[in-house]
Design a protein around this motif. Structure first.
Motif, PDB file in Angstrom:
ATOM      1  N   LEU A 125       0.831  -1.207   0.000  1.00 31.01           N
ATOM      2  CA  LEU A 125       0.000   0.000   0.000  1.00 31.01           C
ATOM      3  C   LEU A 125       0.865   1.257   0.000  1.00 31.01           C
ATOM      4  CD1 LEU A 125      -2.719  -1.246   2.491  1.00 31.01           C
ATOM      5  CD2 LEU A 125      -3.018  -0.801   0.057  1.00 31.01           C
ATOM      6  N   PHE A 126       1.221   1.686  -1.185  1.00 31.56           N
ATOM      7  CA  PHE A 126       1.976   2.922  -1.352  1.00 31.56           C
ATOM      8  C   PHE A 126       1.763   3.414  -2.774  1.00 31.56           C
ATOM      9  CE2 PHE A 126       4.718  -0.670  -2.265  1.00 31.56           C
ATOM     10  CZ  PHE A 126       5.309  -0.336  -3.486  1.00 31.56           C
ATOM     11  N   ILE A 127       1.939   4.715  -2.949  1.00 31.90           N
ATOM     12  CA  ILE A 127       1.749   5.343  -4.255  1.00 31.90           C
ATOM     13  C   ILE A 127       3.104   5.621  -4.885  1.00 31.90           C
ATOM     14  CG2 ILE A 127       0.936   7.436  -5.408  1.00 31.90           C
ATOM     15  CD1 ILE A 127      -1.276   7.607  -3.307  1.00 31.90           C
ATOM     16  N   ARG A 186       5.446 -12.230  -4.701  1.00 29.09           N
ATOM     17  CA  ARG A 186       4.447 -12.283  -3.636  1.00 29.09           C
ATOM     18  C   ARG A 186       3.015 -12.240  -4.159  1.00 29.09           C
ATOM     19  NH1 ARG A 186       6.639  -7.310  -0.220  1.00 29.09           N
ATOM     20  NH2 ARG A 186       6.852  -6.584  -2.379  1.00 29.09           N
ATOM     21  N   MET A 187       2.822 -11.713  -5.354  1.00 36.21           N
ATOM     22  CA  MET A 187       1.458 -11.606  -5.867  1.00 36.21           C
ATOM     23  C   MET A 187       1.139 -12.693  -6.897  1.00 36.21           C
ATOM     24  SD  MET A 187       1.357  -8.449  -8.602  1.00 36.21           S
ATOM     25  CE  MET A 187       1.539  -8.752 -10.365  1.00 36.21           C
ATOM     26  N   PHE A 188       2.086 -13.558  -7.171  1.00 41.17           N
ATOM     27  CA  PHE A 188       1.901 -14.532  -8.247  1.00 41.17           C
ATOM     28  C   PHE A 188       0.697 -15.447  -8.022  1.00 41.17           C
ATOM     29  CE2 PHE A 188       2.706 -18.875  -9.859  1.00 41.17           C
ATOM     30  CZ  PHE A 188       2.540 -18.618 -11.208  1.00 41.17           C
ATOM     31  N   ASP A 189       0.558 -16.017  -6.826  1.00 38.96           N
ATOM     32  CA  ASP A 189      -0.541 -16.965  -6.581  1.00 38.96           C
ATOM     33  C   ASP A 189      -1.907 -16.316  -6.794  1.00 38.96           C
ATOM     34  OD1 ASP A 189       1.239 -18.986  -6.016  1.00 38.96           O
ATOM     35  OD2 ASP A 189       1.174 -18.687  -3.836  1.00 38.96           O
ATOM     36  N   ASP A 190      -2.084 -15.116  -6.287  1.00 41.11           N
ATOM     37  CA  ASP A 190      -3.368 -14.420  -6.459  1.00 41.11           C
ATOM     38  C   ASP A 190      -3.583 -14.035  -7.920  1.00 41.11           C
ATOM     39  OD1 ASP A 190      -4.158 -14.595  -3.820  1.00 41.11           O
ATOM     40  OD2 ASP A 190      -3.272 -12.679  -3.246  1.00 41.11           O
ATOM     41  N   TYR A 209      -9.246 -10.914  -5.699  1.00 36.34           N
ATOM     42  CA  TYR A 209      -7.925 -11.556  -5.767  1.00 36.34           C
ATOM     43  C   TYR A 209      -6.798 -10.606  -5.341  1.00 36.34           C
ATOM     44  CZ  TYR A 209     -10.994 -14.474  -8.502  1.00 36.34           C
ATOM     45  OH  TYR A 209     -12.068 -15.242  -8.901  1.00 36.34           O
ATOM     46  N   GLY A 210      -7.170  -9.464  -4.745  1.00 32.57           N
ATOM     47  CA  GLY A 210      -6.168  -8.554  -4.207  1.00 32.57           C
ATOM     48  C   GLY A 210      -5.745  -7.438  -5.139  1.00 32.57           C
ATOM     49  N   VAL A 240      -2.676  -4.912  -4.216  1.00 28.82           N
ATOM     50  CA  VAL A 240      -2.629  -4.250  -2.909  1.00 28.82           C
ATOM     51  C   VAL A 240      -2.951  -5.225  -1.768  1.00 28.82           C
ATOM     52  CG1 VAL A 240      -3.208  -1.945  -3.790  1.00 28.82           C
ATOM     53  CG2 VAL A 240      -5.049  -3.525  -3.137  1.00 28.82           C
ATOM     54  N   GLY A 241      -3.216  -6.485  -2.107  1.00 34.26           N
ATOM     55  CA  GLY A 241      -3.619  -7.455  -1.090  1.00 34.26           C
ATOM     56  C   GLY A 241      -5.137  -7.584  -1.048  1.00 34.26           C
ATOM     57  N   ARG A 242      -5.617  -8.747  -0.701  1.00 32.24           N
ATOM     58  CA  ARG A 242      -7.061  -9.031  -0.783  1.00 32.24           C
ATOM     59  C   ARG A 242      -7.898  -8.162   0.154  1.00 32.24           C
ATOM     60  NH1 ARG A 242      -8.705 -14.961  -2.776  1.00 32.24           N
ATOM     61  NH2 ARG A 242      -6.901 -15.399  -4.104  1.00 32.24           N
ATOM     62  N   GLU A 243      -7.428  -7.994   1.374  1.00 35.38           N
ATOM     63  CA  GLU A 243      -8.219  -7.227   2.344  1.00 35.38           C
ATOM     64  C   GLU A 243      -8.346  -5.766   1.918  1.00 35.38           C
ATOM     65  OE1 GLU A 243      -8.537  -6.687   7.213  1.00 35.38           O
ATOM     66  OE2 GLU A 243      -6.664  -7.396   6.308  1.00 35.38           O
ATOM     67  N   ALA A 244      -7.253  -5.177   1.474  1.00 36.13           N
ATOM     68  CA  ALA A 244      -7.278  -3.778   1.047  1.00 36.13           C
ATOM     69  C   ALA A 244      -8.103  -3.606  -0.218  1.00 36.13           C
ATOM     70  CB  ALA A 244      -5.848  -3.284   0.815  1.00 36.13           C
ATOM     71  N   ALA A 245      -7.964  -4.541  -1.163  1.00 34.82           N
ATOM     72  CA  ALA A 245      -8.710  -4.450  -2.418  1.00 34.82           C
ATOM     73  C   ALA A 245     -10.209  -4.544  -2.169  1.00 34.82           C
ATOM     74  CB  ALA A 245      -8.260  -5.558  -3.370  1.00 34.82           C
ATOM     75  N   ALA A 246     -10.623  -5.450  -1.285  1.00 41.90           N
ATOM     76  CA  ALA A 246     -12.047  -5.596  -0.965  1.00 41.90           C
ATOM     77  C   ALA A 246     -12.576  -4.325  -0.299  1.00 41.90           C
ATOM     78  CB  ALA A 246     -12.250  -6.802  -0.051  1.00 41.90           C
ATOM     79  N   PHE A 247     -11.787  -3.742   0.597  1.00 46.04           N
ATOM     80  CA  PHE A 247     -12.191  -2.511   1.297  1.00 46.04           C
ATOM     81  C   PHE A 247     -12.355  -1.361   0.300  1.00 46.04           C
ATOM     82  CE2 PHE A 247     -11.087   1.493   3.379  1.00 46.04           C
ATOM     83  CZ  PHE A 247     -11.948   1.487   4.457  1.00 46.04           C
ATOM     84  N   MET A 248     -11.418  -1.215  -0.625  1.00 47.97           N
ATOM     85  CA  MET A 248     -11.492  -0.131  -1.605  1.00 47.97           C
ATOM     86  C   MET A 248     -12.668  -0.317  -2.558  1.00 47.97           C
ATOM     87  SD  MET A 248      -7.559   0.856  -2.593  1.00 47.97           S
ATOM     88  CE  MET A 248      -6.411  -0.211  -1.752  1.00 47.97           C
TER      89      MET A 248
END
Length: 297
Positions: free
Chosen positions: A115-117, A144-148, A248-249, A274-282
């Motif tokens: 989570l950074f710009i 780190r993002m390959f599986d998702d 999927y993040g 950005v990761g699953r939790e952050a993506a779902a929140f956004m």
């Protein structure tokens, strides 16, 4: 048993006791009056004290029997009774904003690595690095993002759509070349250098200022799209990606309805991990990455 005879005996004894008590009381009163007239008030004082003591004893015994026959109310406070907001007068909208900010902060604390710009105002640090993973198409991404990422692509296929990965990781040297070529293109069309840079900045980042250099960004669209000039966000593949990437993040990094916030208008096919939790929140709160970062800052 002869209850009638028993009752007569009790009645007779009670009458005798009553007569004796009345006689004793009269005798005591005559004595009290006699002493009082003679100026001796001791018996009167003792009588008053005795009467007060008798009344207190009666009250005390009455309370004891009352408490024994009636259970005291339990005033223990339960969870339900205290489960009210700290400030019941707070405006619901303000309370909701506070709760949203708190949730964003919790998500950010667990996903800071993603989570950074990255832009002209927030360039990548010189020591930024990540572990590379090379895809079958030859492009690199952050491992780190390959599986998702793979799970998202498989789900896209299962939904009946075919995708095309246009771009992924771009090193600084390549980014610099892309940027300079774009500026030269506009200068050749008659724009001044500064005007050309401003125009290019809407779609191509300066070296060190591109999210593609993080390994967390990919340009992903329909299989028939070969370049920006062919892109149409109304294609089935693109619609599926926009509607489902958060599962999927990923987020659609530069959506058309957020141009005034992101400043980028021509990169609707770019997706950022950005990761699953952050993506779902956004997705739930219709936030761009810029808006999310404003919340946590």
């Amino acid at each position: 048993m002869d209850f009638k005879g028993l009752w007569e005996v009790i009645k007779a004894k009670t009458v005798r006791l009553y007569k004796k008590a009345r006689k004793a009381v009269r005798k005591y009163i005559r004595r009290l009056v006699k002493h009082t007239k003679a100026g001796d008030y001791s018996i009167l004082i003792y009588s008053v004290f005795a009467l007060v003591a008798i009344i207190l004893l009666i009250v005390m015994f009455a309370n004891i029997f009352s408490l024994g026959g009636k259970k005291k109310k339990d005033f223990k406070i339960t969870t339900t009774e205290v489960a009210t907001p700290p400030d019941a007068t707070e405006d619901p909208q303000i309370a909701a904003q506070k709760a949203m900010k708190q949730q964003a902060l919790e998500i950010y604390s667990k996903n800071k690595d993603f989570l950074f710009i990255v832009d002209e105002t927030h360039p990548l640090s010189d020591d930024y690095t990540f572990e590379h993973h090379t895809l079958n198409c030859g492009l690199d991404i952050d491992k780190r993002m390959f599986d998702d990422f793979l799970e998202m692509l498989n789900a896209c296929n299962m939904a009946g759509y075919e995708y095309n990965i246009i771009n992924a990781y771009i090193d600084e040297e390549t980014q610099s070349q892309m940027y300079n070529e774009a500026v030269t293109h506009y200068v050749d069309q008659g724009l001044l250098e500064e005007e050309a840079q401003a125009q290019v900045g809407k779609s191509v980042d300066k070296p060190g200022c591109s999210e593609h250099e993080t390994g967390l960004a990919v340009d992903l669209t329909d299989v028939e799209v070969l370049g920006e000039e062919d892109y149409k966000s109304t294609r089935g593949t693109d619609q599926w990606l926009m509607n489902n990437c958060h599962k999927y993040g990923f987020i659609n990094r530069y959506p058309a309805n957020k141009v005034s916030i992101t400043g980028i208008s021509d990169e609707q096919w770019q997706y950022r991990y950005v990761g699953r939790e952050a993506a779902a929140f956004m997705a739930e709160n219709n936030l761009s990455l810029e808006e999310f970062m404003q919340l946590v800052q």
